[in-house]
Enzyme design. Structure first.
Site, PDB file in Angstrom:
ATOM      1  NE  ARG A 150      31.787  36.953  32.876  1.00  0.00           N
ATOM      2  CZ  ARG A 150      30.947  36.216  33.272  1.00  0.00           C
ATOM      3  NH1 ARG A 150      30.323  35.286  32.431  1.00  0.00           N
ATOM      4  NH2 ARG A 150      30.834  35.883  34.460  1.00  0.00           N
ATOM      5  CB  ILE A 151      38.645  38.097  34.655  1.00  0.00           C
ATOM      6  CG1 ILE A 151      37.353  38.902  35.083  1.00  0.00           C
ATOM      7  CG2 ILE A 151      39.643  38.730  35.109  1.00  0.00           C
ATOM      8  CD1 ILE A 151      37.276  39.003  36.540  1.00  0.00           C
ATOM      9  CG  ASP A 173      40.963  20.208  28.770  1.00  0.00           C
ATOM     10  OD1 ASP A 173      41.266  20.954  27.490  1.00  0.00           O
ATOM     11  OD2 ASP A 173      41.667  19.563  29.279  1.00  0.00           O
ATOM     12  CB  ALA A 233      40.322  34.354  42.478  1.00  0.00           C
ATOM     13  CG  ASP A 258      41.924  43.565  44.606  1.00  0.00           C
ATOM     14  OD1 ASP A 258      42.452  44.423  45.216  1.00  0.00           O
ATOM     15  OD2 ASP A 258      40.990  43.470  43.943  1.00  0.00           O
ATOM     16  CD  GLU A 263      38.119  40.641  50.637  1.00  0.00           C
ATOM     17  OE1 GLU A 263      37.287  41.468  50.453  1.00  0.00           O
ATOM     18  OE2 GLU A 263      38.824  40.192  49.618  1.00  0.00           O
ATOM     19  CG  HIS A 280      37.564  42.743  47.001  1.00  0.00           C
ATOM     20  ND1 HIS A 280      37.131  41.891  47.573  1.00  0.00           N
ATOM     21  CD2 HIS A 280      37.217  42.761  45.789  1.00  0.00           C
ATOM     22  CE1 HIS A 280      36.343  41.093  46.707  1.00  0.00           C
ATOM     23  NE2 HIS A 280      36.713  41.814  45.497  1.00  0.00           N
ATOM     24  N   GLY A 282      39.892  45.664  42.536  1.00  0.00           N
ATOM     25  CA  GLY A 282      39.775  45.261  41.113  1.00  0.00           C
ATOM     26  C   GLY A 282      38.573  45.952  40.200  1.00  0.00           C
ATOM     27  CB  ALA A 283      35.160  45.755  40.593  1.00  0.00           C
TER      28      ALA A 283
HETATM   29  C1  MLT Z   1      33.046  41.034  42.107  1.00  0.00           C
HETATM   30  O1  MLT Z   1      32.864  39.714  42.476  1.00  0.00           O
HETATM   31  O2  MLT Z   1      32.318  41.610  41.232  1.00  0.00           O
HETATM   32  C2  MLT Z   1      34.111  41.593  42.807  1.00  0.00           C
HETATM   33  O3  MLT Z   1      34.964  40.783  43.748  1.00  0.00           O
HETATM   34  C3  MLT Z   1      33.806  43.245  43.116  1.00  0.00           C
HETATM   35  C4  MLT Z   1      33.560  43.458  44.598  1.00  0.00           C
HETATM   36  O4  MLT Z   1      32.778  42.826  44.853  1.00  0.00           O
HETATM   37  O5  MLT Z   1      34.094  44.461  45.189  1.00  0.00           O
END
Ligand code: MLT
Length: 310
Positions: A150-151, A173, A233, A258, A263, A280, A282-283
């Site tokens: 999706r991403i 594939d 990822a 990211d 972490e 981290h 991204g979201a």
């Molecule tokens: C996710 O898997 O939804 C992302 O890595 C976002 C997050 O957990 O911060």
């Protein structure tokens, strides 16, 4: 019946407020293992993201746990099989963050291409340097997307607007999938060929036994010396020690990430001039987090409403 909800990762304030008016809610950010084991004992619902490990030891202590809500996509930090074997439902929200994560991929890509963090840092330190900040265009470069889910698809669409050539690896594939992606201007290839040909490589695969350390020293040796690597990822998909060496020796030109194997702690990568990192995020957009907050509420309320039938 749901009484106690434990939230251990950031969740939108509006969702915390709403749930707190209806349930007993405890918000404990990223508890250490022993504390987490104590906290889960009388918990009916755990809401988490990627900041904690919901492993066997924690789940075994969670005697009245009914529902785990992953306020996001990845399920790699949850022992799902064990949870389900205990009759616990595991729900995630895979669609909410795809656009924000794809946009952040471009934030990192453009940051690498145009040295944005360094340029801004120098400017604020009173250094007006132009010659040392020569970058490269995305135009006509080859983007290699490892993981066309999706991403990856959202990244590919945006790459087309930047007039990039797009190569990708796919999990399925099949001829149909190749044709479908070909129609969108995406060439399907093997990982090794992608690494050899791409100018910019971005990772969008889930962390699984198959993808752990997928990009190791040997794979990095396939990359062009001018290429850059972007990890959106999971930290575990890249051998970070090998990445450190590849960047330090200028085997590859740059990298941005990211996500990290460990972490909320220092990484030697942070010391490198040709590395850009974000924590981290991204979201982490208002758009995604509000949507996820509403979805978490819906999951909990639906579970509560259907409770009698379980
Ligand atoms: C996710 O898997 O939804 C992302 O890595 C976002 C997050 O957990 O911060």
């Amino acid at each position: 019946m749901i009484k106690n909800i434990l939230i251990v990762d950031p969740l939108h304030d509006s969702a915390i407020e709403y749930l707190s008016e209806r349930y007993h809610v405890r918000v404990e950010m990223h508890p250490q293992h022993e504390h987490f084991v104590e906290l889960v004992k009388d918990t009916d619902v755990i809401v988490l993201r990627s900041g904690v490990q919901l492993n066997k030891a924690v789940l075994s202590a969670a005697e009245q746990l009914k529902l785990i809500v992953r306020a996001g996509n990845g399920l790699d930090n949850i022992d799902q099989d064990f949870a389900r074997s205990k009759g616990v439902s595991v729900l995630n929200i895979p669609h909410a963050s795809v656009v924000s994560v794809a946009e952040h991929t471009f934030a990192l890509m453009l940051s690498l291409a145009r040295h944005v963090p360094k340029a801004s840092g120098w400017l604020k330190d009173g250094i007006w340097a132009k010659a040392q900040l020569s970058g490269f265009e995305l135009n006509e470069k080859t983007l290699g997307i490892v993981g066309m889910g999706r991403i990856g698809l959202q990244v590919a669409k945006r790459a087309k607007a930047f007039n990039m050539d797009v190569l990708a690896t796919v999990a399925n594939d099949s001829t149909e999938r190749r044709i479908e992606l070909h129609e969108q201007g995406v060439g399907v290839t093997s990982l090794d060929e992608l690494l050899t040909k791409a100018d910019i490589i971005c990772l969008h695969v889930p962390l699984t036994a198959q993808t752990e350390q997928l990009i190791d020293a040997q794979k990095m040796r396939l990359m062009k010396s001018t290429a850059v690597l972007i990890n959106m990822a999971r930290g575990g998909v890249v051998d970070e020690h090998a990445l450190y060496q590849a960047l330090q020796s200028k085997r590859i030109a740059g990298a941005a990430s990211d996500v990290f194997a460990q972490e909320r702690t220092h990484s030697p990568l942070f010391e490198l001039d040709n590395f850009i990192g974000t924590p981290h995020i991204g979201a982490m957009t208002e758009d995604v987090q509000r949507h996820i907050g509403n979805q978490v509420i819906e999951f909990i309320e639906t579970y509560e409403a259907d409770g009698d039938q379980r």
